[in-house]
Design an enzyme around this catalytic site. Structure first.
Site, PDB file in Angstrom:
ATOM      1  N   GLN A   1      -6.471  10.526  -3.922  1.00  0.00           N
ATOM      2  CA  GLN A   1      -6.772   9.100  -4.108  1.00  0.00           C
ATOM      3  C   GLN A   1      -7.412   8.550  -2.844  1.00  0.00           C
ATOM      4  O   GLN A   1      -6.838   8.640  -1.758  1.00  0.00           O
ATOM      5  CB  GLN A   1      -5.510   8.305  -4.425  1.00  0.00           C
ATOM      6  CG  GLN A   1      -5.796   6.825  -4.679  1.00  0.00           C
ATOM      7  CD  GLN A   1      -4.556   6.063  -5.092  1.00  0.00           C
ATOM      8  OE1 GLN A   1      -3.597   6.648  -5.573  1.00  0.00           O
ATOM      9  NE2 GLN A   1      -4.577   4.756  -4.909  1.00  0.00           N
TER      10      GLN A   1
ATOM     11  N   SER B   1       0.525  19.116   0.746  1.00  0.00           N
ATOM     12  CA  SER B   1      -0.183  18.904  -0.516  1.00  0.00           C
ATOM     13  C   SER B   1      -1.672  18.681  -0.277  1.00  0.00           C
ATOM     14  O   SER B   1      -2.521  19.232  -0.991  1.00  0.00           O
ATOM     15  CB  SER B   1       0.415  17.703  -1.251  1.00  0.00           C
ATOM     16  OG  SER B   1      -0.315  17.407  -2.414  1.00  0.00           O
TER      17      SER B   1
ATOM     18  N   ARG C   1       3.865  -1.916   6.244  1.00  0.00           N
ATOM     19  CA  ARG C   1       4.738  -0.763   6.455  1.00  0.00           C
ATOM     20  C   ARG C   1       4.744  -0.359   7.925  1.00  0.00           C
ATOM     21  O   ARG C   1       3.698  -0.117   8.526  1.00  0.00           O
ATOM     22  CB  ARG C   1       4.273   0.410   5.598  1.00  0.00           C
ATOM     23  CG  ARG C   1       5.253   1.574   5.607  1.00  0.00           C
ATOM     24  CD  ARG C   1       4.818   2.687   4.684  1.00  0.00           C
ATOM     25  NE  ARG C   1       5.864   3.686   4.537  1.00  0.00           N
ATOM     26  CZ  ARG C   1       5.719   4.822   3.893  1.00  0.00           C
ATOM     27  NH1 ARG C   1       4.574   5.108   3.319  1.00  0.00           N
ATOM     28  NH2 ARG C   1       6.715   5.683   3.795  1.00  0.00           N
TER      29      ARG C   1
ATOM     30  N   GLU D   1      -0.191  -3.122  -2.498  1.00  0.00           N
ATOM     31  CA  GLU D   1      -0.252  -1.662  -2.616  1.00  0.00           C
ATOM     32  C   GLU D   1       1.071  -1.020  -2.215  1.00  0.00           C
ATOM     33  O   GLU D   1       1.589  -0.135  -2.889  1.00  0.00           O
ATOM     34  CB  GLU D   1      -1.389  -1.117  -1.742  1.00  0.00           C
ATOM     35  CG  GLU D   1      -1.817   0.301  -2.089  1.00  0.00           C
ATOM     36  CD  GLU D   1      -1.334   1.344  -1.105  1.00  0.00           C
ATOM     37  OE1 GLU D   1      -1.630   2.521  -1.299  1.00  0.00           O
ATOM     38  OE2 GLU D   1      -0.630   0.967  -0.144  1.00  0.00           O
TER      39      GLU D   1
ATOM     40  N   GLU E   1      -2.507   4.169   4.598  1.00  0.00           N
ATOM     41  CA  GLU E   1      -2.277   4.704   5.940  1.00  0.00           C
ATOM     42  C   GLU E   1      -1.473   6.002   5.912  1.00  0.00           C
ATOM     43  O   GLU E   1      -1.681   6.901   6.723  1.00  0.00           O
ATOM     44  CB  GLU E   1      -1.563   3.674   6.827  1.00  0.00           C
ATOM     45  CG  GLU E   1      -1.357   4.194   8.253  1.00  0.00           C
ATOM     46  CD  GLU E   1      -0.799   3.146   9.202  1.00  0.00           C
ATOM     47  OE1 GLU E   1      -0.245   3.552  10.248  1.00  0.00           O
ATOM     48  OE2 GLU E   1      -0.910   1.939   8.918  1.00  0.00           O
ATOM     49  N   ARG E   2      -0.546   6.115   4.951  1.00  0.00           N
ATOM     50  CA  ARG E   2       0.256   7.342   4.864  1.00  0.00           C
ATOM     51  C   ARG E   2      -0.646   8.533   4.561  1.00  0.00           C
ATOM     52  O   ARG E   2      -0.486   9.617   5.141  1.00  0.00           O
ATOM     53  CB  ARG E   2       1.343   7.191   3.796  1.00  0.00           C
ATOM     54  CG  ARG E   2       2.381   8.306   3.794  1.00  0.00           C
ATOM     55  CD  ARG E   2       3.572   7.920   2.939  1.00  0.00           C
ATOM     56  NE  ARG E   2       3.208   7.923   1.528  1.00  0.00           N
ATOM     57  CZ  ARG E   2       3.497   8.916   0.684  1.00  0.00           C
ATOM     58  NH1 ARG E   2       4.118   9.993   1.134  1.00  0.00           N
ATOM     59  NH2 ARG E   2       3.161   8.847  -0.577  1.00  0.00           N
ATOM     60  N   ARG E   3      -1.611   8.343   3.647  1.00  0.00           N
ATOM     61  CA  ARG E   3      -2.554   9.424   3.331  1.00  0.00           C
ATOM     62  C   ARG E   3      -3.411   9.763   4.556  1.00  0.00           C
ATOM     63  O   ARG E   3      -3.717  10.926   4.819  1.00  0.00           O
ATOM     64  CB  ARG E   3      -3.442   8.993   2.158  1.00  0.00           C
ATOM     65  CG  ARG E   3      -2.809   9.200   0.791  1.00  0.00           C
ATOM     66  CD  ARG E   3      -3.540   8.414  -0.276  1.00  0.00           C
ATOM     67  NE  ARG E   3      -3.075   7.033  -0.356  1.00  0.00           N
ATOM     68  CZ  ARG E   3      -3.792   6.024  -0.812  1.00  0.00           C
ATOM     69  NH1 ARG E   3      -5.026   6.228  -1.221  1.00  0.00           N
ATOM     70  NH2 ARG E   3      -3.280   4.807  -0.866  1.00  0.00           N
TER      71      ARG E   3
END
Length: 289
Positions: free
Chosen positions: A65, A57, A43, A115, A82-84
């Site tokens: 997670q 959030s 990504r 993923e 990576e987004r988290r």
């Protein structure tokens, strides 16, 4: 923490189970400053609004997670999540929950790809590039890649064809002007001029994928066939006649005869002829003659 297959998807769960032990299945809290992204992860683009929403959030509920990482020297490299990680930084967290696994470059690439695919986080081109990386850098066949990501060989093949498209058409995919379905149909056109014409028509007329398939078949059909049907039994000249008639509201006749081919457009009177000329040549045509 035991890994639940249902939560991650069978493909990703199986890969993780092959590379974890009872000891490193546990969730650890690690400082964000000790974690770095993988520059080779599939990504490449992260929507700012989605990141901001996820950060909000996380500020309220935390990172639910864990991020999957591997140890690289004195730090940790992200394999999945990576987004988290980015959203956690935006939320001002100092540490996040992670699962540390043992994985070489090949296995890390597989996990990251699966993923992202299962989360539908990749653009069509990012997905195709990830498949290409697995094939070229890790000497996998298309069939082997398909087995690892839970897709058929034909899906992998069609995805890879997107990489053969010109940069201009790739940009249309990325900005949403055409869908992945449109792009896969257009990728079957080898002539650059015909490809450009077809792409512009798809965008301007907002054709569906099915309509795009018919257009491509017509544009790539053998010439000098007159009004005869093609091998698949479809008369694309007649289809085009009907489409033009519908758009112009007038009778249309197309005759294919080598260099003497012609198209005839019917009109009722001089006023109707003037309307046709304006459509073909521009609104100011009549006033300039």
């Amino acid at each position: 923490m035991a890994i639940k297959k249902g939560g991650l998807g069978r493909g990703l769960g199986a890969i993780l189970e092959d590379n974890t032990t009872k000891e490193n299945e546990k969730t650890n809290l690690i400082r964000l400053s000790e974690i770095e992204p993988n520059v080779d992860q599939p990504r490449k683009e992260f929507d700012p609004e989605e990141l901001a929403s996820l950060a909000d959030s996380i500020s309220e509920y935390g990172v639910l997670q864990p991020i999957t990482v591997r140890s690289i020297g004195a730090s940790y490299q992200i394999i999945a999540g990576e987004r988290r990680w980015r959203a956690a930084r935006m939320a001002g967290l100092s540490e996040v929950p992670v699962i540390v696994i043992d994985a070489d470059d090949k296995k890390a690439a597989e996990i990251a790809l699966v993923e992202n695919i299962q989360r539908k986080d990749l653009t069509p081109l990012e997905e195709a590039e990830a498949y290409q990386t697995l094939i070229e850098e890790y000497d996998l066949t298309q069939e082997e890649v398909g087995k690892r990501v839970g897709k058929s060989r034909s899906v992998i093949t069609n995805s890879l064809r997107l990489l053969e498209l010109p940069d201009a058409i790739k940009s249309y995919i990325n900005n949403g002007s055409i869908s992945e379905g449109h792009a896969k149909v257009l990728a079957g056109i080898k002539d650059p001029k015909i490809l450009a014409t077809a792409t512009n028509t798809v965008i301007e007329k907002q054709l569906s994928v099915r309509e795009t398939e018919r257009l491509v078949k017509f544009l790539t059909a053998p010439k000098n066939t007159g009004s005869k049907a093609s091998k698949d039994g479809v008369n694309y000249t007649k289809l085009l006649e009907k489409d033009i008639q519908k758009r112009l509201g007038r009778t249309v006749k197309i005759v294919e005869n080598g260099d003497k081919s012609s198209i005839t457009i019917g009109f009722t009177d001089n006023e109707d002829l003037e309307k046709i000329l304006k459509l073909l040549c521009g609104e100011d045509y009549i006033s300039n003659i």
